[in-house]
Design an enzyme around this catalytic site. Structure first.
Site, short mmCIF file in Angstrom:
data_model
loop_
_atom_site.label_atom_id
_atom_site.label_comp_id
_atom_site.label_asym_id
_atom_site.label_seq_id
_atom_site.Cartn_x
_atom_site.Cartn_y
_atom_site.Cartn_z
N PRO A 183 22.45 21.98 41.65
CA PRO A 183 22.77 21.28 42.26
C PRO A 183 23.01 20.58 43.72
O PRO A 183 24.46 21.39 43.68
CB PRO A 183 23.42 21.41 40.79
CG PRO A 183 22.87 22.17 39.75
CD PRO A 183 22.69 23.30 41.12
N GLU A 184 23.28 19.08 44.14
CA GLU A 184 23.98 18.95 45.43
C GLU A 184 24.16 17.87 45.12
O GLU A 184 25.08 17.40 43.35
CB GLU A 184 23.02 18.48 46.18
CG GLU A 184 22.03 19.76 46.27
CD GLU A 184 21.10 19.20 47.24
OE1 GLU A 184 21.03 18.54 48.08
OE2 GLU A 184 19.99 20.10 47.61
N LYS A 198 30.36 18.67 46.83
CA LYS A 198 30.00 20.04 45.16
C LYS A 198 31.39 20.21 44.11
O LYS A 198 30.46 20.80 43.99
CB LYS A 198 29.45 20.38 46.25
CG LYS A 198 27.83 20.36 47.19
CD LYS A 198 27.33 21.55 47.43
CE LYS A 198 26.05 21.29 48.51
NZ LYS A 198 25.16 22.27 48.22
#
Length: 446
Positions: free
Chosen positions: A2-3, A54
């Site tokens: 996930p970014e 993030k």
């Protein structure tokens, strides 16, 4: 992994699911996970989420009781709000379910004050994610590329003399001190759109970019437009003549627009993202490992700073299947069993064919061996009789009718030859002593 866009969608998902709900009790942690306990317990509290790069921050705020203007508080009840900062690692995400449908890898759980209660859980299959009670935004991370664009751009351009920008541009884009929110697939898409080789020095790419006052005003207007349309999601931020820093801002926002239905990785929404990608894990693109072991996807020349011994890597992402697709797992199992059931009879037919071919080959070989044996047996008596009899074969021998007759004839001939040989030997032994005696007598007479 996930970014920035995925974590922002996670915050939108939490706010959407938790809007108007009241949570109660203690925050539970699974026994398997090694992250710290969250020391928060309250009879009634609400949850709100916010993202930055993030990271995602959940704010747990106690709800005051309006009865008589006072609130009863026990010793173990939390009175002050608490911030819990999450970093998702490789596979973390939030899920809102009933207690009966609680996921297997739900490592942190928040229960609603309902009957029956529901659960907001942080699910992390690989356990690389982390959370920090009473946490703050990590100091080593720079401004968010999506929602703090002006300070992000200034932070990069004012630090171009640092060692980070001596590295290739593909490696510099993963440094969260300057590019907070950019990850592996985003850097590939950004460099591909500008046709920048990934292994070119970052400083040469970023030199000459200046943040003018006019650009600052544009950025401020764009951020206000984005904040005002967070709920509607109808407008898209556009920048004319983009450079690499502006694409670091707009490309993640495009991914956010793709997830306008909400952050729901458990439903397998990644097919839309895969269709949007132009470079990352796309057939026909090149791939190499950088100095950090991460795979960069690109097209054309990689650039002069390619690591020594770097080799192309295969596509690891199967584009036909969606990650976290738990809803279609039963269908997948059925298709697997059907495919195996169909394949089995084919294997049996093939085995039968092979067995038949082997059986026929064995019978053919056996018949050939019998023929050769009979030929040898038929030829053997003729060859043996020739030197011993020194004549033609007798006419008394019957014609060849079978192997048994041949064997009996052969035995009789062997017996005859033995008798003849014995008779010859007797005659020879009788003749020799006569010669010796005659010789001795002659000698005596002399």
């Amino acid at each position: 992994m996930p970014e920035g866009p995925e974590l922002h969608l996670a915050s939108l998902y939490v706010n959407k699911m938790c809007e108007g709900l009241v949570f109660s009790g203690a925050v539970e942690k699974s026994e398997v996970n090694k992250n710290p306990e969250v020391p928060f317990c309250c009879d009634a509290y609400c949850i709100k989420a916010q993202s930055r790069g993030k990271e995602v921050r959940l704010t747990l705020t106690p709800i005051k009781n309006d009865d008589h203007g006072k609130r009863k508080v026990t010793k173990h009840q939390s009175q002050q709000p608490m911030d819990v900062v999450f970093r998702f690692g490789m596979s973390g995400f939030f899920r809102f379910t009933s207690v009966d449908d609680l996921p297997k890898h739900a490592h942190l759980r928040f229960y609603t004050k309902e009957s029956p209660p529901r659960v907001l859980s942080f699910e992390d299959t690989r356990r690389f994610g982390s959370w920090h009670p009473n946490g703050t935004w990590q100091k080593d991370r720079g401004p968010c590329v999506m929602f703090e664009y002006e300070s992000f751009r200034e932070n990069v351009l004012s630090n171009l003399s640092g060692k980070t920008f001596d590295k290739p541009i593909c490696e510099a884009l993963l440094n969260q001190k300057y590019f907070n929110g950019i990850g592996n697939y985003l850097r590939a898409e950004i460099l591909f759109r500008l046709q920048i080789p990934p292994f070119v020095k970052a400083r040469t790419v970023l030199e000459g970019l200046v943040l003018k006052d006019e650009d600052k005003n544009k950025v401020k207007k764009e951020i206000t437009v984005l904040e005002s349309t967070e709920k509607t999601r109808k407008k898209v931020v556009k920048v004319e003549k983009p450079d690499i820093l502006s694409l670091c801002h707009t490309v993640p926002l495009e991914v956010v627009q793709l997830g306008e239905n909400g952050y729901a990785p458990a439903k397998g929404k990644y097919s839309v993202l895969q269709a949007w990608m132009q470079c990352y894990c796309v057939d026909g693109m090149n791939s190499l490992g950088d100095n950090n072991g991460r795979t960069i996807w690109f097209k054309g020349d990689p650039g002069p700073m390619v690591p020594k011994g770097a080799k192309s890597r295969k596509i690891m992402w199967k584009r036909k299947k969606d990650d976290h697709d738990y809803t279609d797992s039963k269908k997948a199992k059925k298709t697997r069993t059907d495919s195996t059931a169909k394949a089995k009879p084919v294997k049996k037919e093939e085995n039968l064919k092979v067995k038949k071919e082997n059986a026929t080959s064995k019978t053919q070989n056996a018949s050939k061996r019998q023929k050769t044996n009979t030929e040898k047996i038929n030829a053997a008596p003729a060859n043996e009789n020739k030197p011993k009899t020194r004549g033609t074969r007798s006419s008394k021998v019957p014609p060849k009718t079978g192997t048994k007759t041949i064997k009996s004839q052969r035995v009789e001939e062997m017996i005859k030859t033995k008798r003849n040989s014995v008779a010859c030997r007797k005659s020879v032994t009788k003749a020799k002593p006569q010669q010796k005696r005659s010789g001795t007598r002659r000698g005596r007479s002399k």
